[in-house]
Each structure stands twice: as C-alpha cells, then as structure tokens.
Design a protein around this motif. Structure first.
Motif, PDB file in Angstrom:
ATOM      1  N   ALA A  23       0.725  -1.150  -0.060  1.00 32.85           N
ATOM      2  CA  ALA A  23      -0.120   0.119  -0.005  1.00 32.85           C
ATOM      3  C   ALA A  23       1.027   1.104  -0.094  1.00 32.85           C
ATOM      4  CB  ALA A  23      -1.161   0.047   1.219  1.00 32.85           C
ATOM      5  N   ALA A  24       0.562   2.164  -0.824  1.00 28.46           N
ATOM      6  CA  ALA A  24       1.352   3.332  -0.899  1.00 28.46           C
ATOM      7  C   ALA A  24       0.548   4.705  -0.306  1.00 28.46           C
ATOM      8  CB  ALA A  24       1.729   3.440  -2.582  1.00 28.46           C
ATOM      9  N   SER A  25       1.216   5.666   0.122  1.00 33.47           N
ATOM     10  CA  SER A  25       0.686   6.598   0.394  1.00 33.47           C
ATOM     11  C   SER A  25       1.514   7.980   0.132  1.00 33.47           C
ATOM     12  CB  SER A  25       0.393   6.833   1.873  1.00 33.47           C
ATOM     13  OG  SER A  25       1.413   6.497   2.705  1.00 33.47           O
ATOM     14  N   GLY A  26       1.275   9.099  -0.075  1.00 29.92           N
ATOM     15  CA  GLY A  26       2.111  10.201  -0.244  1.00 29.92           C
ATOM     16  C   GLY A  26       1.867  10.814  -1.848  1.00 29.92           C
ATOM     17  N   ARG A  27       2.936  10.937  -2.599  1.00 30.00           N
ATOM     18  CA  ARG A  27       2.980  11.359  -3.863  1.00 30.00           C
ATOM     19  C   ARG A  27       2.340  10.349  -4.645  1.00 30.00           C
ATOM     20  NH1 ARG A  27       8.498  14.229  -5.554  1.00 30.00           N
ATOM     21  NH2 ARG A  27       7.255  15.131  -6.953  1.00 30.00           N
ATOM     22  N   THR A  28       1.931  10.949  -5.796  1.00 32.02           N
ATOM     23  CA  THR A  28       1.037  10.362  -6.827  1.00 32.02           C
ATOM     24  C   THR A  28       1.593   8.877  -7.308  1.00 32.02           C
ATOM     25  OG1 THR A  28       0.407  12.477  -7.746  1.00 32.02           O
ATOM     26  CG2 THR A  28       0.027  10.340  -9.024  1.00 32.02           C
ATOM     27  N   PHE A  29       1.120   7.894  -6.672  1.00 36.14           N
ATOM     28  CA  PHE A  29       1.584   6.459  -6.776  1.00 36.14           C
ATOM     29  C   PHE A  29       1.279   6.126  -8.363  1.00 36.14           C
ATOM     30  CE2 PHE A  29       1.831   2.128  -5.904  1.00 36.14           C
ATOM     31  CZ  PHE A  29       0.885   1.309  -6.681  1.00 36.14           C
TER      32      PHE A  29
END
Length: 123
Positions: A23-29
């Motif tokens: 799972a990614a969070s932050g800048r545009t995956f």
C-alpha cells in the motif's frame, strides 16, 4: 515522498500460494513504476518483478516467471504480487519499491522502499 507498506507474508508449505500487497501513500502513486525485490538469508537483494505505471508492461526474473504475477490498482494505490507454486528457495524478505523510470532491475534505481514482509516456504 512515497510511503510503502507491505503485507501478506507468512509461513506456507511448498506448492502453496500467497499474495503480497504493498500500500502506497504520499505522492502520486500512478506516476511510479513499481518493483518487488527479495533478500534471502546470506544473499544480496534481488529483483523479482516490476510493473509500469500504466500497467501495460510487466517483467519477471526468470526463476519466478510463470509462477508469480505482479499487478497494481492505481485507484487503491496498491501493488500486488501473487505467488503460486511456492518453493523453499522463494524464502526471503520481500520488499516493494517505487521508481521513476521503466524498466529498471537494479535496487539502486528505486527511490522508495517498504520495510519488507517475510515469506517462508517449508519443504
């Protein structure tokens, strides 16, 4: 900054399947190519699979080709690694990583990394 969190590892018998998630969070995956790497005990980190930001392109290390499938859901900011027909030699800590260039097989070309998830395959 992109934060990556892996999950889904575990202890399984040879021949079983596991699905890892990252799972990614932050800048545009969706702007990043995503890769899976693994590090077995006493070995260097090695490339496993990669997927481009448009999901049109995938690439696999030879030993996992036909057994592992990488995919991503940009709406959920998640990349997956479906692992079938697991073998004891697949035992390793698995890491997901994000990079800005396609196609890169070296860990040095990936900027963001998760903390890893342990996969153990017993014979």
């Amino acid at each position: 900054q992109v934060r990556l969190v892996e999950s889904g590892g575990g202890l399984v018998q040879a021949g079983a399947s596991l699905r890892l998630s990252c799972a990614a969070s932050g800048r545009t995956f969706s702007a990043y190519a995503m890769g899976w790497f693994r590090r077995a005990p006493g070995k260097e980190r090695e490339f496993v699979a990669a997927i481009s930001w448009t999901v049109d392109n995938t690439y696999y290390e030879n030993s996992v080709k036909g057994r592992f499938t990488i995919s991503r859901d940009n709406a959920k900011n998640t990349v997956y690694l479906q692992m079938n027909s697991l073998k004891p030699e697949d035992t390793a800590v698995y890491y997901c990583a994000a990079g800005s260039t396609w196609l890169r097989l070296s860990a040095y070309d990936y900027r963001y990394w998760g903390q890893g998830t342990q996969v153990t395959v017993s014979s």
